[in-house]
Each structure stands twice: as structure tokens, then as C-alpha cells.
Design a protein around this motif. Structure first.
Motif, PDB file in Angstrom:
ATOM      1  N   GLN A  46       0.824  -1.208   0.000  1.00  0.00           N
ATOM      2  CA  GLN A  46       0.000   0.000   0.000  1.00  0.00           C
ATOM      3  C   GLN A  46       0.856   1.256   0.000  1.00  0.00           C
ATOM      4  N   GLU A  47       2.010   1.181   0.657  1.00  0.00           N
ATOM      5  CA  GLU A  47       2.933   2.325   0.695  1.00  0.00           C
ATOM      6  C   GLU A  47       3.351   2.740  -0.711  1.00  0.00           C
ATOM      7  N   ASN A  52       2.316   5.266  -6.381  1.00  0.00           N
ATOM      8  CA  ASN A  52       2.443   4.754  -7.735  1.00  0.00           C
ATOM      9  C   ASN A  52       1.376   3.681  -7.969  1.00  0.00           C
ATOM     10  N   ALA A  53       0.340   4.062  -8.669  1.00  0.00           N
ATOM     11  CA  ALA A  53      -0.795   3.156  -8.879  1.00  0.00           C
ATOM     12  C   ALA A  53      -0.414   1.898  -9.647  1.00  0.00           C
ATOM     13  N   ARG A  54       0.711   1.928 -10.352  1.00  0.00           N
ATOM     14  CA  ARG A  54       1.162   0.745 -11.086  1.00  0.00           C
ATOM     15  C   ARG A  54       1.846  -0.282 -10.178  1.00  0.00           C
ATOM     16  N   GLY A  55       2.137   0.110  -8.949  1.00  0.00           N
ATOM     17  CA  GLY A  55       2.820  -0.809  -8.048  1.00  0.00           C
ATOM     18  C   GLY A  55       4.201  -1.168  -8.552  1.00  0.00           C
ATOM     19  N   GLN A  56       4.952  -0.143  -8.962  1.00  0.00           N
ATOM     20  CA  GLN A  56       6.282  -0.362  -9.523  1.00  0.00           C
ATOM     21  C   GLN A  56       7.306   0.502  -8.792  1.00  0.00           C
ATOM     22  N   VAL A  65       4.987  16.770  -5.511  1.00  0.00           N
ATOM     23  CA  VAL A  65       5.127  16.321  -6.905  1.00  0.00           C
ATOM     24  C   VAL A  65       5.567  14.859  -6.928  1.00  0.00           C
ATOM     25  N   ILE A  66       4.825  14.031  -7.651  1.00  0.00           N
ATOM     26  CA  ILE A  66       5.181  12.619  -7.798  1.00  0.00           C
ATOM     27  C   ILE A  66       5.594  12.370  -9.249  1.00  0.00           C
ATOM     28  N   VAL A  67       6.790  11.816  -9.417  1.00  0.00           N
ATOM     29  CA  VAL A  67       7.297  11.463 -10.750  1.00  0.00           C
ATOM     30  C   VAL A  67       7.878  10.053 -10.641  1.00  0.00           C
ATOM     31  N   ASN A  68       7.161   9.072 -11.164  1.00  0.00           N
ATOM     32  CA  ASN A  68       7.561   7.688 -10.939  1.00  0.00           C
ATOM     33  C   ASN A  68       8.349   7.067 -12.090  1.00  0.00           C
TER      34      ASN A  68
END
Length: 226
Positions: A46-47, A52-56, A65-68
């Protein structure tokens, strides 16, 4: 400055390593980080999913700001911290164009490498065929010959886009290092071997070297016949 950054990462993952090299090059040490285990499926926790909705992995956050995506994160860091650390996008139009070209060709390189070293991971046992693995190995060998030619053309001591270390090296070196970790021979691919030797002791690369590679330097022989 780096205290409001968080990186969730996995050891030996080239995408994670790309971001870590970029952070080191921009002198952004001291960021919050957490090493997660792929084997324990912690990248699906879950963390991670909260970032990151892709779980990667990597999963990277700077403030709000999130940049995965690893390439996106590298571009973001260079753009936001241009005056910090080392400049990673050359000014010369020729070098800049070559940098972009090699960066995105690097994605094909990485994909073809994974298709061999993780074949048993990606393909269910009942769907595996020796002929398919051979095709994957042949495709990787063809790819490696391309990169040998690129480096031959640039000459000894060159980085991927010319004399300067750039985002092309940030993004592609982890793939090259993985290649040798899994047993490719520098005798078969001397220019790639030279390039690996040129960069493996660079401070940003040494500082972010995969910890489990340090614990077990021997590596594997999966690619010895490529």
C-alpha cells in the motif's frame, strides 16, 4: 533541499538505479529512501500504491510532486536543479540530439536484456520454449552489436553522447552494468567492456551501486554464451 524528497527503490533495478545516479549527480544526497524487496512483493504494498498506482519501483516524490517513471524523474531532476551538481544535458545540438537518441534506444536495449535474463520470471513454465529463448538471445546479441558500433564510432574514452557524461549515461549505464553482472564477456563486446570500465568507479555510480551486488560480487553466468 533533498529532505523533501522520497525514493522507494529496489536493489539491482536499472530504473531505480537511474534515478539514484541522477540524484547523486545533482548533489541531492540526504533524500528519504526506503529499500524494498521485489522477492517479497513489497513493490505491491500500500505504501508504494499510494505513490504509484502501477505498483512499480522506483516511486519518487518531491514535495507534493510525484514522478515515478525513471526517465521522467531524471528529466525532472535536471530541469528543476539545473544549477546544482553536474550538468546532464549538453549544450551542443549534436551532442544533445545524440543524448536523446541513445536514451530512448536504451529502452529497447533494456527490454531485450530483460527478455533473456528474466525469461523464466515473465513466462509461465507451460508456455516456455527453447526456440523462443533462443530468439530472445539472438535479438539481444544483435542489439549489443549495435551498441558496440556506436561506441566504436565515438572512440575510446567517450561517453554515450560524446565527451561529456550526460543523461544518456545516467539512463543506459545501469543496463550495461546488468549485462556484465549476468555474465556477458567483455572479450566478445570490448567497446561495451571499455565503457563499463570507464564509468563503474564514477562517484555517483559507486555511491548508488546495488547493495546486494556488493554483498555478492560474483554475479551470474546467464549471458555467458551471448
Amino acid at each position: 533541499m533533498a529532505l523533501d524528497m522520497t525514493l522507494l527503490w529496489g536493489s539491482g533495478s536499472p530504473p531505480c538505479w537511474r534515478v539514484m545516479i541522477a540524484l547523486e549527480e545533482k548533489n541531492l544526497q540526504g533524500y528519504n529512501q526506503k529499500l524494498l524487496s521485489f522477492e517479497k512483493m513489497e513493490h505491491k504494498s500500500q505504501e508504494v500504491l499510494d505513490m504509484n498506482a502501477r505498483g512499480q519501483l522506483p516511486s519518487f516524490k518531491h514535495g507534493d510532486v510525484i514522478v515515478n517513471d525513471s526517465y521522467a524523474a531524471c528529466f525532472y531532476l535536471e530541469s528543476q536543479f539545473k544549477s546544482e551538481g553536474n550538468k546532464l544535458i549538453p549544450d551542443s545540438p549534436d551532442e544533445q540530439a545524440l543524448m536523446y537518441q541513445r536514451m530512448f534506444e536504451g529502452l529497447s536495449f533494456y527490454e531485450k536484456l530483460n527478455a533473456v535474463i528474466y525469461y523464466s520470471w515473465f513466462v509461465p513454465e507451460e508456455e516456455r520454449h527453447d526456440s523462443a529463448l533462443k530468439r530472445n538471445k539472438d535479438a539481444l546479441a544483435t542489439e549489443l552489436k549495435l551498441w558496440e558500433g556506436y561506441l566504436q564510432k565515438l572512440g575510446s574514452g567517450s561517453h554515450l553522447a560524446g565527451p561529456s557524461f550526460s543523461l544518456a549515461d545516467v539512463t543506459v549505464f545501469p543496463t550495461v552494468a546488468t549485462l556484465f553482472r549476468f555474465g556477458v564477456s567483455a572479450e566478445h563486446y570490448p567497446k561495451l567492456g571499455e565503457y563499463y570500465a570507464l564509468l563503474k568507479d564514477r562517484p555517483s555510480i559507486k555511491a548508488s551501486w546495488p547493495p546486494h551486488w556488493l554483498e555478492n560480487p560474483k554475479g551470474q553466468d546467464t549471458l555467458k554464451d551471448i
